[in-house]
Design an enzyme around this catalytic site. Structure first.
Site, PDB file in Angstrom:
ATOM      1  N   LYS A  68       0.848  -1.188   0.000  1.00  0.00           N
ATOM      2  CA  LYS A  68       0.000   0.000   0.000  1.00  0.00           C
ATOM      3  C   LYS A  68       0.889   1.245   0.000  1.00  0.00           C
ATOM      4  O   LYS A  68       1.791   1.364   0.848  1.00  0.00           O
ATOM      5  CB  LYS A  68      -0.829  -0.011   1.283  1.00  0.00           C
ATOM      6  CG  LYS A  68      -2.281   0.348   1.131  1.00  0.00           C
ATOM      7  CD  LYS A  68      -2.965   0.075   2.465  1.00  0.00           C
ATOM      8  CE  LYS A  68      -4.372   0.551   2.484  1.00  0.00           C
ATOM      9  NZ  LYS A  68      -4.947   0.471   3.835  1.00  0.00           N
TER      10      LYS A  68
HETATM   11  C1  E4P Z   1      -8.473   1.142   4.036  1.00  0.00           C
HETATM   12  O1  E4P Z   1      -7.561   0.575   3.488  1.00  0.00           O
HETATM   13  C2  E4P Z   1      -8.311   1.962   5.229  1.00  0.00           C
HETATM   14  O2  E4P Z   1      -7.438   1.290   6.064  1.00  0.00           O
HETATM   15  C3  E4P Z   1      -9.584   2.159   5.994  1.00  0.00           C
HETATM   16  O3  E4P Z   1     -10.702   1.731   5.249  1.00  0.00           O
HETATM   17  C4  E4P Z   1      -9.744   3.516   6.577  1.00  0.00           C
HETATM   18  O4  E4P Z   1     -10.967   3.592   7.268  1.00  0.00           O
HETATM   19  P1  E4P Z   1     -11.298   4.744   8.324  1.00  0.00           P
HETATM   20  O5  E4P Z   1     -11.504   6.016   7.566  1.00  0.00           O
HETATM   21  O6  E4P Z   1     -12.539   4.298   8.999  1.00  0.00           O
HETATM   22  O7  E4P Z   1     -10.105   4.831   9.246  1.00  0.00           O
END
Ligand code: E4P
Length: 218
Positions: free
Chosen positions: A83
């Site tokens: 990522k």
């Molecule tokens: C996705 O890869 C992220 O880790 C995640 O969906 C972020 O979610 P949040 O905005 O609830 O922290």
């Protein structure tokens, strides 16, 4: 639509993987910190439980350092998706890592133009954050709709739309209706998808009536 689960908690991953509904896992630095686990150890453990893509996020912010970290993370297991953040450095790292055959998930996407850049950089997944757009008074799901239209205009764009920052069952349904390829869902939200009060009420009535028949099936 594929279901990924958005967590670094091994117990939750094991429990949900057992349902056959988990096509992958996403983590981020905040989720890893919350787990209290060693990052590379927890990614290796998740990859041994789930066959699909497991996203592991770089901590560096400059291209070369992201590439080094990405290679290290990709070396943990063949189903690691590295990522990277949606910055110019992240896009450059995405291009290099993708060209080496590593799955890349470009994260922190908040516009269709950012998604287009990630697709052109060879991203396997683009992660638009729905809930965080809702948090600032926008309609996050409109971003999924826009990206779907853009990607569908060009056969050459193969990047999958991974709806992220999902906060509710309504988000899951709306992401599916908007044509997201994947939703990454917090475990509690995924568990709640099967729940409906009329299912519970109907089952109670059926069981009660079945008891009156005095029959057994096996
Ligand atoms: C996705 O890869 C992220 O880790 C995640 O969906 C972020 O979610 P949040 O905005 O609830 O922290």
């Amino acid at each position: 639509m594929k279901f990924f689960i958005d967590t670094a908690e091994i117990n939750e991953i094991r429990e949900l993987a057992d349902t056959g509904m988990v096509d992958g896992v996403t983590t981020n630095p905040s989720l890893v910190a919350k787990s209290g686990r060693d990052f590379k150890e927890v990614i290796a453990e998740i990859c041994s439980i789930v066959e699909g893509p497991v996203s592991a996020e770089v901590a560096a912010i400059e291209t070369e350092a992201m590439i080094s970290e990405g290679r290290a993370l990709a070396g943990i297991a063949k189903n690691v998706a590295v990522k990277v953040p949606l910055t110019w450095d992240g896009l450059r790292a995405c291009r290099t890592l993708s060209s080496e055959g590593t799955m890349v998930n470009v994260t922190l996407c908040f516009s269709a133009n950012q998604a287009l850049l990630a697709a052109k950089a060879g991203a396997t997944f683009i992660s638009p954050f729905i809930g965080r757009l809702d948090d600032i008074g926008l309609i996050g799901m409109e971003l999924i709709e826009e990206i779907r239209i853009v990607f569908d205009n060009y056969d050459a764009l193969k990047t999958e739309i991974l709806a992220a920052s999902i906060r509710s069952p309504a988000h899951v349904k709306e992401a599916a209706m908007a044509g997201a390829d994947v939703s990454t869902i917090p475990p509690a939200v995924l568990k709640s998808l099967a729940q409906h009060p009329l299912t519970d009420k109907g089952l109670t009535a059926f069981l009660s009536d079945w008891k009156k028949t005095g029959q057994t099936i096996v």
